[in-house]
Scaffold this motif. Structure first.
Motif, PDB file in Angstrom:
ATOM      1  N   HIS A 142       9.746 -42.428   6.052  1.00  0.00           N
ATOM      2  CA  HIS A 142       9.255 -41.063   5.892  1.00  0.00           C
ATOM      3  C   HIS A 142      10.351 -40.136   5.394  1.00  0.00           C
ATOM      4  CE1 HIS A 142       5.447 -41.710   8.524  1.00  0.00           C
ATOM      5  NE2 HIS A 142       5.636 -42.653   7.627  1.00  0.00           N
ATOM      6  N   SER A 143      11.586 -40.387   5.818  1.00  0.00           N
ATOM      7  CA  SER A 143      12.709 -39.590   5.306  1.00  0.00           C
ATOM      8  C   SER A 143      12.874 -39.821   3.814  1.00  0.00           C
ATOM      9  CB  SER A 143      14.006 -39.967   6.031  1.00  0.00           C
ATOM     10  OG  SER A 143      13.921 -39.616   7.381  1.00  0.00           O
ATOM     11  N   TRP A 144      12.740 -41.070   3.412  1.00  0.00           N
ATOM     12  CA  TRP A 144      12.843 -41.388   1.983  1.00  0.00           C
ATOM     13  C   TRP A 144      11.745 -40.660   1.201  1.00  0.00           C
ATOM     14  CZ3 TRP A 144       9.461 -43.537  -1.487  1.00  0.00           C
ATOM     15  CH2 TRP A 144       9.986 -43.837  -2.753  1.00  0.00           C
ATOM     16  N   ALA A 145      10.528 -40.704   1.718  1.00  0.00           N
ATOM     17  CA  ALA A 145       9.410 -40.062   1.029  1.00  0.00           C
ATOM     18  C   ALA A 145       9.603 -38.548   0.967  1.00  0.00           C
ATOM     19  CB  ALA A 145       8.096 -40.403   1.734  1.00  0.00           C
ATOM     20  N   SER A 146      10.106 -37.965   2.041  1.00  0.00           N
ATOM     21  CA  SER A 146      10.347 -36.517   2.051  1.00  0.00           C
ATOM     22  C   SER A 146      11.415 -36.130   1.042  1.00  0.00           C
ATOM     23  CB  SER A 146      10.810 -36.060   3.436  1.00  0.00           C
ATOM     24  OG  SER A 146       9.818 -36.325   4.379  1.00  0.00           O
ATOM     25  N   THR A 147      12.475 -36.921   0.996  1.00  0.00           N
ATOM     26  CA  THR A 147      13.554 -36.654   0.041  1.00  0.00           C
ATOM     27  C   THR A 147      13.042 -36.798  -1.381  1.00  0.00           C
ATOM     28  OG1 THR A 147      15.178 -37.442   1.643  1.00  0.00           O
ATOM     29  CG2 THR A 147      15.880 -37.334  -0.655  1.00  0.00           C
ATOM     30  N   ALA A 148      12.258 -37.831  -1.612  1.00  0.00           N
ATOM     31  CA  ALA A 148      11.697 -38.047  -2.953  1.00  0.00           C
ATOM     32  C   ALA A 148      10.806 -36.876  -3.356  1.00  0.00           C
ATOM     33  CB  ALA A 148      10.910 -39.361  -2.988  1.00  0.00           C
ATOM     34  N   LYS A 149       9.993 -36.396  -2.425  1.00  0.00           N
ATOM     35  CA  LYS A 149       9.119 -35.261  -2.728  1.00  0.00           C
ATOM     36  C   LYS A 149       9.956 -34.030  -3.066  1.00  0.00           C
ATOM     37  CE  LYS A 149       5.427 -32.337  -1.051  1.00  0.00           C
ATOM     38  NZ  LYS A 149       4.709 -31.813   0.065  1.00  0.00           N
ATOM     39  N   GLY A 150      11.028 -33.812  -2.298  1.00  0.00           N
ATOM     40  CA  GLY A 150      11.912 -32.680  -2.533  1.00  0.00           C
ATOM     41  C   GLY A 150      12.617 -32.736  -3.886  1.00  0.00           C
ATOM     42  N   LYS A 151      12.729 -33.927  -4.422  1.00  0.00           N
ATOM     43  CA  LYS A 151      13.361 -34.104  -5.737  1.00  0.00           C
ATOM     44  C   LYS A 151      12.327 -34.172  -6.854  1.00  0.00           C
ATOM     45  CE  LYS A 151      17.577 -36.205  -4.040  1.00  0.00           C
ATOM     46  NZ  LYS A 151      18.412 -35.070  -4.377  1.00  0.00           N
TER      47      LYS A 151
END
Length: 113
Positions: A59-68
């Motif tokens: 979920h952290s990866w997905a959140s970071t990806a969304k933020g980018k």
């Protein structure tokens, strides 16, 4: 296919069509459990109070990806979701968590606690 399926009894206690799938699921569960234990140990050593797990990492990866601004289709693929809608539902829940944290921060500043 029928010949292959016919090798296994219909009254098998396994919910899987082929017994090897049950075996692979057990391996995956075992590996995930081992990774989760190691992540908890890493968090303890690093004095991190957040409960780390594979779920948290994903979920952290997905959140970071969304933020980018990575496209939802790429995030969905990276998460292993079959449908983008699953990723979108997850991302919407993240947005509400972020709003809740933002509200808490504002109230904290306003009320001085």
């Amino acid at each position: 296919m029928q010949e292959l399926v016919g090798k296994y009894p219909e009254d098998s206690p396994s919910p899987c069509l082929l017994p090897v799938l049950k075996y692979l699921l057990r391996i995956r569960t075992s590996i995930t459990g081992r990774i989760n234990r190691n992540l908890k140990e890493i968090a303890k050593l690093a004095d991190i109070s957040v409960l780390l797990s594979m779920c948290c990492v994903r979920h952290s990866w997905a959140s970071t990806a969304k933020g980018k601004n990575i496209p939802i289709s790429v995030i969905s693929e990276g998460m292993g979701h079959d449908f983008k809608a699953i990723t979108q539902i997850y991302q919407a829940s993240l947005d509400s968590v972020a709003v809740g944290k933002g509200n808490y921060q504002i109230l904290k500043d306003l009320l001085g606690f």
